[in-house]
Design a protein around this motif. Structure first.
Motif, PDB file in Angstrom:
ATOM      1  N   VAL A 273     -31.349  -7.247 -35.816  1.00 20.91           N
ATOM      2  CA  VAL A 273     -30.734  -7.929 -34.571  1.00 20.91           C
ATOM      3  C   VAL A 273     -29.214  -7.605 -34.729  1.00 20.91           C
ATOM      4  CG1 VAL A 273     -30.170 -10.223 -33.715  1.00 20.91           C
ATOM      5  CG2 VAL A 273     -32.623  -9.827 -34.638  1.00 20.91           C
ATOM      6  N   LEU A 274     -28.599  -7.747 -35.673  1.00 25.44           N
ATOM      7  CA  LEU A 274     -27.224  -7.494 -35.853  1.00 25.44           C
ATOM      8  C   LEU A 274     -26.733  -6.088 -35.575  1.00 25.44           C
ATOM      9  CD1 LEU A 274     -25.923 -10.096 -38.730  1.00 25.44           C
ATOM     10  CD2 LEU A 274     -25.651 -10.443 -36.273  1.00 25.44           C
ATOM     11  N   GLU A 275     -27.558  -5.328 -35.990  1.00 20.27           N
ATOM     12  CA  GLU A 275     -27.355  -3.888 -35.952  1.00 20.27           C
ATOM     13  C   GLU A 275     -27.334  -3.229 -34.410  1.00 20.27           C
ATOM     14  OE1 GLU A 275     -26.698  -1.470 -37.969  1.00 20.27           O
ATOM     15  OE2 GLU A 275     -26.582   0.079 -36.503  1.00 20.27           O
ATOM     16  N   LEU A 276     -28.237  -4.076 -33.481  1.00 24.96           N
ATOM     17  CA  LEU A 276     -28.105  -3.960 -32.099  1.00 24.96           C
ATOM     18  C   LEU A 276     -26.726  -4.376 -31.409  1.00 24.96           C
ATOM     19  CD1 LEU A 276     -31.623  -5.635 -31.161  1.00 24.96           C
ATOM     20  CD2 LEU A 276     -31.162  -3.295 -31.424  1.00 24.96           C
ATOM     21  N   VAL A 287     -25.285 -14.022 -38.212  1.00 21.75           N
ATOM     22  CA  VAL A 287     -26.162 -14.668 -37.128  1.00 21.75           C
ATOM     23  C   VAL A 287     -25.466 -16.163 -36.793  1.00 21.75           C
ATOM     24  CG1 VAL A 287     -28.460 -15.903 -36.986  1.00 21.75           C
ATOM     25  CG2 VAL A 287     -28.248 -13.873 -38.086  1.00 21.75           C
ATOM     26  N   PRO A 288     -24.914 -16.858 -37.499  1.00 20.02           N
ATOM     27  CA  PRO A 288     -24.312 -18.180 -36.809  1.00 20.02           C
ATOM     28  C   PRO A 288     -23.388 -17.729 -36.023  1.00 20.02           C
ATOM     29  CG  PRO A 288     -24.512 -18.328 -39.310  1.00 20.02           C
ATOM     30  CD  PRO A 288     -24.850 -16.682 -39.209  1.00 20.02           C
ATOM     31  N   LYS A 289     -22.721 -16.730 -36.234  1.00 19.43           N
ATOM     32  CA  LYS A 289     -21.450 -16.314 -35.079  1.00 19.43           C
ATOM     33  C   LYS A 289     -22.058 -15.623 -33.896  1.00 19.43           C
ATOM     34  CE  LYS A 289     -17.104 -14.992 -34.054  1.00 19.43           C
ATOM     35  NZ  LYS A 289     -16.365 -16.146 -33.446  1.00 19.43           N
ATOM     36  N   MET A 290     -23.187 -14.933 -34.070  1.00 20.98           N
ATOM     37  CA  MET A 290     -23.834 -14.485 -32.721  1.00 20.98           C
ATOM     38  C   MET A 290     -24.205 -15.695 -32.060  1.00 20.98           C
ATOM     39  SD  MET A 290     -27.417 -12.326 -32.754  1.00 20.98           S
ATOM     40  CE  MET A 290     -28.371 -13.441 -33.524  1.00 20.98           C
ATOM     41  N   VAL A 291     -25.120 -16.524 -32.837  1.00 16.94           N
ATOM     42  CA  VAL A 291     -25.343 -17.873 -31.990  1.00 16.94           C
ATOM     43  C   VAL A 291     -24.190 -18.566 -31.322  1.00 16.94           C
ATOM     44  CG1 VAL A 291     -26.508 -20.170 -32.523  1.00 16.94           C
ATOM     45  CG2 VAL A 291     -27.401 -18.201 -33.501  1.00 16.94           C
ATOM     46  N   GLN A 292     -23.124 -18.730 -31.970  1.00 13.40           N
ATOM     47  CA  GLN A 292     -22.071 -19.502 -31.402  1.00 13.40           C
ATOM     48  C   GLN A 292     -21.470 -18.608 -30.153  1.00 13.40           C
ATOM     49  OE1 GLN A 292     -18.521 -19.548 -33.916  1.00 13.40           O
ATOM     50  NE2 GLN A 292     -17.447 -20.392 -32.014  1.00 13.40           N
ATOM     51  N   LEU A 293     -21.531 -17.536 -30.249  1.00 12.32           N
ATOM     52  CA  LEU A 293     -20.988 -16.710 -28.964  1.00 12.32           C
ATOM     53  C   LEU A 293     -21.851 -16.747 -27.809  1.00 12.32           C
ATOM     54  CD1 LEU A 293     -19.697 -13.272 -30.799  1.00 12.32           C
ATOM     55  CD2 LEU A 293     -18.342 -15.078 -29.687  1.00 12.32           C
ATOM     56  N   ALA A 294     -23.066 -16.541 -28.203  1.00  9.37           N
ATOM     57  CA  ALA A 294     -24.191 -16.787 -27.155  1.00  9.37           C
ATOM     58  C   ALA A 294     -24.071 -18.157 -26.476  1.00  9.37           C
ATOM     59  CB  ALA A 294     -25.519 -16.896 -28.003  1.00  9.37           C
ATOM     60  N   ARG A 295     -23.681 -19.180 -27.319  1.00 11.74           N
ATOM     61  CA  ARG A 295     -23.754 -20.747 -26.672  1.00 11.74           C
ATOM     62  C   ARG A 295     -22.420 -20.677 -25.789  1.00 11.74           C
ATOM     63  NH1 ARG A 295     -25.923 -24.989 -30.635  1.00 11.74           N
ATOM     64  NH2 ARG A 295     -24.990 -26.436 -29.104  1.00 11.74           N
ATOM     65  N   GLU A 296     -21.447 -19.916 -26.131  1.00 13.42           N
ATOM     66  CA  GLU A 296     -20.262 -19.873 -25.633  1.00 13.42           C
ATOM     67  C   GLU A 296     -20.423 -18.983 -24.079  1.00 13.42           C
ATOM     68  OE1 GLU A 296     -17.533 -20.688 -29.145  1.00 13.42           O
ATOM     69  OE2 GLU A 296     -17.303 -18.629 -28.039  1.00 13.42           O
ATOM     70  N   GLU A 336     -30.163 -22.901 -34.260  1.00 10.91           N
ATOM     71  CA  GLU A 336     -29.104 -23.755 -33.518  1.00 10.91           C
ATOM     72  C   GLU A 336     -28.732 -23.300 -32.068  1.00 10.91           C
ATOM     73  OE1 GLU A 336     -26.708 -25.747 -34.924  1.00 10.91           O
ATOM     74  OE2 GLU A 336     -28.515 -26.044 -36.513  1.00 10.91           O
ATOM     75  N   ALA A 337     -29.447 -21.990 -31.574  1.00 14.84           N
ATOM     76  CA  ALA A 337     -29.298 -21.536 -30.418  1.00 14.84           C
ATOM     77  C   ALA A 337     -30.101 -22.322 -29.440  1.00 14.84           C
ATOM     78  CB  ALA A 337     -30.056 -19.872 -30.295  1.00 14.84           C
ATOM     79  N   GLY A 338     -30.858 -23.255 -29.849  1.00 12.23           N
ATOM     80  CA  GLY A 338     -31.628 -24.155 -28.865  1.00 12.23           C
ATOM     81  C   GLY A 338     -32.450 -23.378 -27.860  1.00 12.23           C
ATOM     82  N   GLU A 339     -32.253 -23.897 -26.763  1.00  7.81           N
ATOM     83  CA  GLU A 339     -33.087 -23.434 -25.576  1.00  7.81           C
ATOM     84  C   GLU A 339     -33.139 -21.959 -25.316  1.00  7.81           C
ATOM     85  OE1 GLU A 339     -35.696 -24.589 -23.814  1.00  7.81           O
ATOM     86  OE2 GLU A 339     -35.454 -25.983 -25.638  1.00  7.81           O
ATOM     87  N   LEU A 340     -31.943 -21.213 -25.740  1.00  3.67           N
ATOM     88  CA  LEU A 340     -31.641 -19.750 -25.785  1.00  3.67           C
ATOM     89  C   LEU A 340     -32.771 -18.873 -26.448  1.00  3.67           C
ATOM     90  CD1 LEU A 340     -27.789 -19.695 -25.798  1.00  3.67           C
ATOM     91  CD2 LEU A 340     -29.236 -19.399 -23.944  1.00  3.67           C
TER      92      LEU A 340
END
Ligand SMILES: [Zn+2]
Length: 404
Positions: A273-276, A287-296, A336-340
């Motif tokens: 996933v991170l490779e993408l 992954v935690p950073k990706m989730v945080q960015l997505a939430r933002e 942590e990404a919840g509904e996303l």
């Protein structure tokens, strides 16, 4: 008291069996009212009342006043000082230890970063030290440790305690983790993989409370599922039940570490996933950073997490058709990404599972986060320990019923 010769079916062995039934019911639930004990054991209210009085008098259980449905009731839990249990959870990059009592209270808990793959002996050194330190911090004598639950991040043969594959943890080759920890701590150790323990933790203390059939899906460096069927972990004879990560989604997809192509893992595990996102977001994304960015609101991260959800949902749809669980609990950082991520999982499930299997399914995030596995390790000991050791007389103490 008269000397009684214990033969199967005699009054005294029946009485002993009833004592053990009550202790078992209380041990599994944490605390129960006397009416709940009667319901769950099938014993009469009068018998339960007599047995609870006997267990309280010899210090095995404690009884506190509570209210149940507006009525006064008496809540029964195992004595806080009847013994303690320890959970040890090895992840690929962390070690987490928790100490709990038989009343289901967590007394001490700590996590440390560690490179578990590098060296097994270093990992076990650290575990041994952390267990000793945490037990000492509770002020309870180490002799009171009744059992230890151990979680490892890979397939494990629960019977022999040996790792099912050395490819997952190369640094652990030749080591039997259960034997190793048991030798070091001098107490019995029960072992299971992280997905099964996560399922058990969420079942007893988290997002799976109140159901009997659930699948716990954990996406990390791999993808695994812990399956609970009728209240018990289902492992299969080889302990490999729940290897959902190797369901084929695309037979001409990327080659997976298992040797097949296009496994679910190759669409959802962290490194793929991170490779993408490497081209657009650079190196060093986690992954935690990706989730945080997505939430933002980051569109690239949102797109990737949505795709991960869709792919997980395809796996969950197969699981639904086969096992018809009532709840799917998503664990790991991705939860942590919840509904996303949960929304796309549900969409895939309703698209690919047969409607009657998907209808009653709820998909929820785990509520224990990174603690799910270590609490599951405590739950493993609590659920598998024998009750005869608890019936040998202790002093009653006052402790509240349950807290994690
Ligand atoms: Zn695979």
């Amino acid at each position: 008291m008269d000397v009684v010769v214990e033969t199967p079916g005699s009054q005294s062995s029946l009485h002993r069996a009833n004592l053990e039934r009550v202790v078992r019911a209380v041990r599994l639930a944490g605390s129960l009212t006397q009416a709940e004990i009667a319901r769950s054991t099938g014993l009469s209210a009068a018998t339960v009342s007599n047995i609870v009085r006997e267990l309280r008098d010899n210090g095995t259980v404690q009884v506190t006043s509570t209210s149940s449905g507006g009525r006064r009731a008496r809540s029964v839990a195992l004595s806080g000082d009847a013994g303690i249990v320890v959970g040890v959870d090895f992840g690929h990059s962390h070690l987490r230890v928790a100490v709990g009592n038989l009343a289901h209270q967590v007394l001490a808990e700590q996590s440390e970063p560690i490179d578990v793959d590098a060296s097994a002996s270093q990992g076990f050194d650290r575990a041994e030290q952390l267990v000793a330190r945490l037990v000492e911090s509770t002020g309870i004598h180490p002799d009171k440790v009744l059992g230890v639950g151990l979680g490892v991040p890979g397939p494990i043969d629960v019977e022999s305690g040996a790792l099912g594959s050395t490819a997952i943890l190369p640094g652990w080759s030749g080591i039997n983790p259960r034997q190793e920890l048991s030798d070091r701590l001098g107490v019995p150790v029960q072992v299971d993989n992280d997905a099964n323990l996560g399922a058990l933790g969420e079942l007893v203390w988290g997002g799976g409370r109140g159901v009997k059939d659930l699948a716990y899906i954990k996406v990390a460096s791999g993808v695994g599922a812990g399956l609970v069927i009728d209240g018990r972990i289902y492992r299969g004879p080889g302990g490999t039940a729940g290897e959902i990560g190797h369901i084929t989604l695309d037979e001409s997809g990327p080659v997976c570490r298992c040797g097949n192509r296009g496994c679910l893992e190759t669409f959802t595990a962290a490194r793929y996933v991170l490779e993408l996102l490497r081209g657009s977001h650079g190196d060093g994304l986690t992954v935690p950073k990706m989730v945080q960015l997505a939430r933002e609101g980051d569109p690239g991260c949102r797109r990737v997490i949505g795709d991960v959800g869709r792919h997980i949902g395809m796996g969950v749809a197969s699981l639904c058709n086969l096992l018809n669980p009532s709840r799917v609990v998503l664990g790991g950082d991705l939860a942590e990404a919840g509904e996303l991520v949960l929304g796309p999982i549900r969409e895939s499930v309703s698209r690919y599972a047969i409607p009657s299997a998907a209808q009653r399914l709820s998909v929820v995030p785990g509520s224990l986060g990174a603690r799910a596995e270590v609490l599951g390790a405590l739950a493993l000991v609590l659920s598998e320990m024998g009750d005869s050791t608890l019936l040998d007389g202790n002093t009653p103490v006052d402790t509240p019923a349950f807290s994690a």
